[in-house]
Enzyme design. Structure first.
Site, PDB file in Angstrom:
ATOM      1  N   SER A 176     -15.245 -20.951  42.276  1.00 12.91           N
ATOM      2  CA  SER A 176     -16.153 -22.114  41.634  1.00 12.91           C
ATOM      3  C   SER A 176     -15.256 -23.301  41.837  1.00 12.91           C
ATOM      4  CB  SER A 176     -16.881 -22.188  40.326  1.00 12.91           C
ATOM      5  OG  SER A 176     -16.000 -21.705  39.290  1.00 12.91           O
ATOM      6  N   HIS A 177     -13.728 -23.193  41.738  1.00 16.79           N
ATOM      7  CA  HIS A 177     -12.882 -24.375  41.689  1.00 16.79           C
ATOM      8  C   HIS A 177     -11.698 -24.248  42.667  1.00 16.79           C
ATOM      9  CE1 HIS A 177     -14.963 -24.774  37.936  1.00 16.79           C
ATOM     10  NE2 HIS A 177     -14.805 -25.888  37.828  1.00 16.79           N
TER      11      HIS A 177
ATOM     12  N   HIS B  30     -10.411 -35.268  37.960  1.00 17.76           N
ATOM     13  CA  HIS B  30      -9.895 -33.889  37.801  1.00 17.76           C
ATOM     14  C   HIS B  30     -11.179 -33.204  38.455  1.00 17.76           C
ATOM     15  CE1 HIS B  30      -8.393 -30.338  36.031  1.00 17.76           C
ATOM     16  NE2 HIS B  30      -7.424 -30.856  35.359  1.00 17.76           N
TER      17      HIS B  30
ATOM     18  N   ASP C 236      -9.250 -19.973  29.371  1.00 16.08           N
ATOM     19  CA  ASP C 236      -9.818 -21.277  29.918  1.00 16.08           C
ATOM     20  C   ASP C 236     -11.319 -21.156  30.066  1.00 16.08           C
ATOM     21  OD1 ASP C 236     -10.101 -23.697  31.480  1.00 16.08           O
ATOM     22  OD2 ASP C 236      -9.239 -23.229  33.242  1.00 16.08           O
TER      23      ASP C 236
ATOM     24  N   ARG D  34     -20.493 -25.475  35.202  1.00 14.35           N
ATOM     25  CA  ARG D  34     -21.507 -26.029  36.358  1.00 14.35           C
ATOM     26  C   ARG D  34     -21.304 -25.336  37.598  1.00 14.35           C
ATOM     27  NH1 ARG D  34     -25.386 -29.380  35.336  1.00 14.35           N
ATOM     28  NH2 ARG D  34     -26.518 -30.537  37.192  1.00 14.35           N
TER      29      ARG D  34
ATOM     30  N   GLU E  44     -20.046 -22.504  38.261  1.00 15.20           N
ATOM     31  CA  GLU E  44     -20.531 -21.148  38.347  1.00 15.20           C
ATOM     32  C   GLU E  44     -22.261 -21.244  38.659  1.00 15.20           C
ATOM     33  OE1 GLU E  44     -18.932 -18.661  38.482  1.00 15.20           O
ATOM     34  OE2 GLU E  44     -16.971 -19.572  38.171  1.00 15.20           O
TER      35      GLU E  44
ATOM     36  N   ARG F 299      -9.137  -6.360  26.494  1.00 17.88           N
ATOM     37  CA  ARG F 299      -8.164  -7.167  27.695  1.00 17.88           C
ATOM     38  C   ARG F 299      -7.771  -8.515  27.163  1.00 17.88           C
ATOM     39  NH1 ARG F 299     -10.122 -11.078  31.268  1.00 17.88           N
ATOM     40  NH2 ARG F 299     -12.210 -10.854  31.873  1.00 17.88           N
TER      41      ARG F 299
HETATM   42  P1  NDP Z   1     -15.444 -17.804  32.147  1.00 23.64           P
HETATM   43  O1  NDP Z   1     -16.720 -17.746  31.043  1.00 23.64           O
HETATM   44  O2  NDP Z   1     -15.541 -17.111  33.220  1.00 23.64           O
HETATM   45  O3  NDP Z   1     -14.270 -17.280  31.570  1.00 23.64           O
HETATM   46  C1  NDP Z   1     -13.543 -17.800  30.298  1.00 23.64           C
HETATM   47  C2  NDP Z   1     -12.387 -17.408  29.726  1.00 23.64           C
HETATM   48  O4  NDP Z   1     -12.728 -16.001  29.149  1.00 23.64           O
HETATM   49  C3  NDP Z   1     -11.491 -17.119  30.838  1.00 23.64           C
HETATM   50  O5  NDP Z   1      -9.923 -17.280  30.442  1.00 23.64           O
HETATM   51  C4  NDP Z   1     -11.710 -15.592  31.062  1.00 23.64           C
HETATM   52  O6  NDP Z   1     -10.313 -14.864  31.618  1.00 23.64           O
HETATM   53  C5  NDP Z   1     -12.009 -14.994  29.620  1.00 23.64           C
HETATM   54  N1  NDP Z   1     -12.702 -13.930  29.718  1.00 23.64           N
HETATM   55  C6  NDP Z   1     -13.761 -13.475  30.278  1.00 23.64           C
HETATM   56  N2  NDP Z   1     -14.295 -12.254  29.922  1.00 23.64           N
HETATM   57  C7  NDP Z   1     -13.346 -11.728  29.050  1.00 23.64           C
HETATM   58  C8  NDP Z   1     -13.183 -10.644  28.476  1.00 23.64           C
HETATM   59  N3  NDP Z   1     -14.246  -9.692  28.527  1.00 23.64           N
HETATM   60  N4  NDP Z   1     -11.969 -10.215  27.689  1.00 23.64           N
HETATM   61  C9  NDP Z   1     -11.155 -11.210  27.448  1.00 23.64           C
HETATM   62  N5  NDP Z   1     -11.183 -12.490  28.211  1.00 23.64           N
HETATM   63  C10 NDP Z   1     -12.300 -12.718  28.934  1.00 23.64           C
HETATM   64  O7  NDP Z   1     -15.016 -19.370  32.395  1.00 23.64           O
HETATM   65  P2  NDP Z   1     -16.075 -20.601  32.563  1.00 23.64           P
HETATM   66  O8  NDP Z   1     -17.106 -20.213  33.498  1.00 23.64           O
HETATM   67  O9  NDP Z   1     -16.371 -21.111  31.197  1.00 23.64           O
HETATM   68  O10 NDP Z   1     -15.157 -21.652  33.066  1.00 23.64           O
HETATM   69  C11 NDP Z   1     -14.615 -21.587  34.630  1.00 23.64           C
HETATM   70  C12 NDP Z   1     -13.723 -22.495  34.787  1.00 23.64           C
HETATM   71  O11 NDP Z   1     -14.361 -23.700  35.101  1.00 23.64           O
HETATM   72  C13 NDP Z   1     -12.368 -22.756  34.195  1.00 23.64           C
HETATM   73  O12 NDP Z   1     -11.502 -22.773  34.589  1.00 23.64           O
HETATM   74  C14 NDP Z   1     -12.630 -24.416  33.731  1.00 23.64           C
HETATM   75  O13 NDP Z   1     -11.440 -24.909  33.486  1.00 23.64           O
HETATM   76  C15 NDP Z   1     -13.334 -24.929  34.915  1.00 23.64           C
HETATM   77  N6  NDP Z   1     -14.002 -26.345  34.465  1.00 23.64           N
HETATM   78  C16 NDP Z   1     -13.456 -27.306  34.742  1.00 23.64           C
HETATM   79  C17 NDP Z   1     -14.288 -28.494  34.570  1.00 23.64           C
HETATM   80  C18 NDP Z   1     -13.479 -29.740  34.970  1.00 23.64           C
HETATM   81  O14 NDP Z   1     -14.025 -30.785  34.469  1.00 23.64           O
HETATM   82  N7  NDP Z   1     -12.461 -29.957  35.447  1.00 23.64           N
HETATM   83  C19 NDP Z   1     -15.612 -28.442  33.782  1.00 23.64           C
HETATM   84  C20 NDP Z   1     -15.924 -27.019  33.354  1.00 23.64           C
HETATM   85  C21 NDP Z   1     -15.167 -25.712  33.550  1.00 23.64           C
HETATM   86  P3  NDP Z   1     -10.365 -14.045  33.153  1.00 23.64           P
HETATM   87  O15 NDP Z   1     -10.306 -15.407  33.857  1.00 23.64           O
HETATM   88  O16 NDP Z   1      -9.001 -13.359  33.089  1.00 23.64           O
HETATM   89  O17 NDP Z   1     -11.547 -13.432  33.225  1.00 23.64           O
HETATM   90  O1  PYC Z   2     -17.660 -26.467  36.705  1.00 21.66           O
HETATM   91  O2  PYC Z   2     -18.496 -27.738  35.199  1.00 21.66           O
HETATM   92  C1  PYC Z   2     -17.631 -27.527  36.095  1.00 21.66           C
HETATM   93  C2  PYC Z   2     -17.113 -28.721  36.554  1.00 21.66           C
HETATM   94  C3  PYC Z   2     -17.030 -29.899  36.371  1.00 21.66           C
HETATM   95  C4  PYC Z   2     -15.965 -30.523  37.070  1.00 21.66           C
HETATM   96  C5  PYC Z   2     -15.162 -29.691  37.584  1.00 21.66           C
HETATM   97  N1  PYC Z   2     -15.876 -28.550  37.283  1.00 21.66           N
END
Ligand code: NDP
Ligand code: PYC
Length: 337
Positions: free
Chosen positions: A45-46, A118, A176, A184, A186, A301
């Site tokens: 997704s990124h 970003h 993270d 979003r 995802e 984990r």
């Molecule tokens: P997830 O819900 O997939 O994961 C969140 C975190 O939880 C990860 O570090 C993940 O590690 C960890 N995790 C998941 N399952 C477990 C578990 N069973 N036990 C322990 N830890 C766990 O991520 P999001 O959907 O919330 O976000 C995805 C990405 O989107 C992020 O990288 C975020 O930076 C990016 N994002 C960027 C934005 C921007 O404006 N630039 C805006 C919003 C999001 P692991 O990866 O190892 O599974």
């Molecule tokens: O996945 O929510 C998101 C997002 C916003 C900006 C970059 N990623």
């Protein structure tokens, strides 16, 4: 049908596209490394999914693909990186060493990244600070997608926050996560692939709970994780990544964005701390003992472990790129203005 690519093939796909659309070598290289880190670690997704948005922002002139960031010290241990209207990866590279140096010197240092666009995962910058044996926290705001607690109108971005801690052996602990129930990106991928979402991710345009990703994207809202608790984290992110560093809140970013589909202008806040300063000589052994106890619990984990497992495999296995996305990126390269 997805197309299987080696990491090198995917890297060339991204880099050629960015160069053809107005990035200079330094920016193309930095954005490509960010996109490819996501692909390599199984975070599509990124990854390449974001390239059409990067290109839209270059073509509309919103983002300067040749921007050269400037690092300045706003106060002792407080750095400002002015990205000068460019994408985040090169500006983050410019700020990394000065931030590490300040955190080592003083025990704690902060960095405000301003005039930046970003569009990536945050674990990338956090992991690079953790590699220098620092503990780090990063957050950034976006454009309104989620209501504050009690509201129904989008006001906060999906506002991610990442935190990392160095390990003695093996991969670092880095979590993270969006302050929305799910990024979003995802939700967009679920809509593209026709998957249903788990309950609690969003509301439709009528304000009703839905598991249909398209209904959330078509005028609905996303929900914070954990109800009012996630909403408070999202508010904190707004205050750190905009209020504290003099950049745009999500609502301001949206009001001033040209809606080209690329990342809006905003800011990022990063805090780096040296655990050796307060934790004493045995800080690492002490925290390793903590991880050992935690990981001895069945089913547990560390956050980041999934990514590092994927990272070990993709150099051999390569990655799958949806054929429509692959064709779109090729088209954006060949049809570049
Ligand atoms: P997830 O819900 O997939 O994961 C969140 C975190 O939880 C990860 O570090 C993940 O590690 C960890 N995790 C998941 N399952 C477990 C578990 N069973 N036990 C322990 N830890 C766990 O991520 P999001 O959907 O919330 O976000 C995805 C990405 O989107 C992020 O990288 C975020 O930076 C990016 N994002 C960027 C934005 C921007 O404006 N630039 C805006 C919003 C999001 P692991 O990866 O190892 O599974
Ligand atoms: O996945 O929510 C998101 C997002 C916003 C900006 C970059 N990623």
């Amino acid at each position: 049908m997805p197309i299987r690519c080696s990491l090198d093939e995917a890297r060339a796909l991204a880099r050629d596209c960015l160069l053809a659309n107005g990035c200079d070598e330094a920016n193309a290289e930095a954005v490509t490394e960010t996109v490819m880190a996501a692909e390599r670690d199984g975070c599509p997704s990124h990854g390449l999914f974001r390239l059409p948005g990067y290109v839209a922002a270059l073509r509309s002139g919103k983002v300067d693909g040749k921007a050269s960031p400037i690092v300045a010290e706003a106060a002792p241990g407080m750095l400002r990186v002015d990205a000068r209207g460019g994408f985040a990866p090169l500006a983050l590279q410019a700020g990394r060493e000065p931030l590490i140096e300040a955190a080592r010197r003083q025990g704690v240092a902060a960095l405000g990244l301003v005039r930046v666009h970003h569009f990536a995962a945050l674990w990338i910058e956090v992991e690079s600070l953790v590699a220098a044996e620092l503990c780090a926290l990063a957050c950034t705001a976006y454009m309104p997608a989620m209501p504050p607690a009690g509201g129904k109108q989008p006001f906060f971005g999906t506002n991610p926050m990442a935190f990392g801690w160095p390990r003695r052996d093996g991969p670092p602990m880095v979590f993270d996560m969006a302050s929305a129930a799910m990024a979003r990106g995802e939700v967009m991928i679920a809509a593209r692939e026709g998957h249903e979402l788990p309950p609690g991710v969003g509301l439709d345009a009528a304000g009703e709970p839905t598991t249909d990703p398209q209904a959330i994207l078509d005028g609905g809202v996303m929900l914070p994780f954990g109800g009012y608790k996630g909403a408070s984290i999202a508010m904190m992110v707004e205050l750190l990544a905009a209020g504290l560093i003099g950049e745009r809140f999500s609502f301001e970013a949206a009001e001033q964005d040209n809606k080209d589909g690329g990342p809006p202008r905003g800011g990022e806040f990063i805090l780096a701390l040296d655990p050796a300063r307060l934790g004493g000589e045995d800080w690492q052994a002490h925290s390793e003992a903590f991880f050992e106890r935690m990981l001895a619990i069945e089913g547990v984990r560390l956050p980041g472990a999934r990514r590092h497992g994927t990272r070990a495999r993709t150099p051999d296995s390569g990655i799958e790129v949806p054929d429509a996305l692959h064709a779109k990126i090729r088209g954006l390269t060949e049809g570049a203005p």
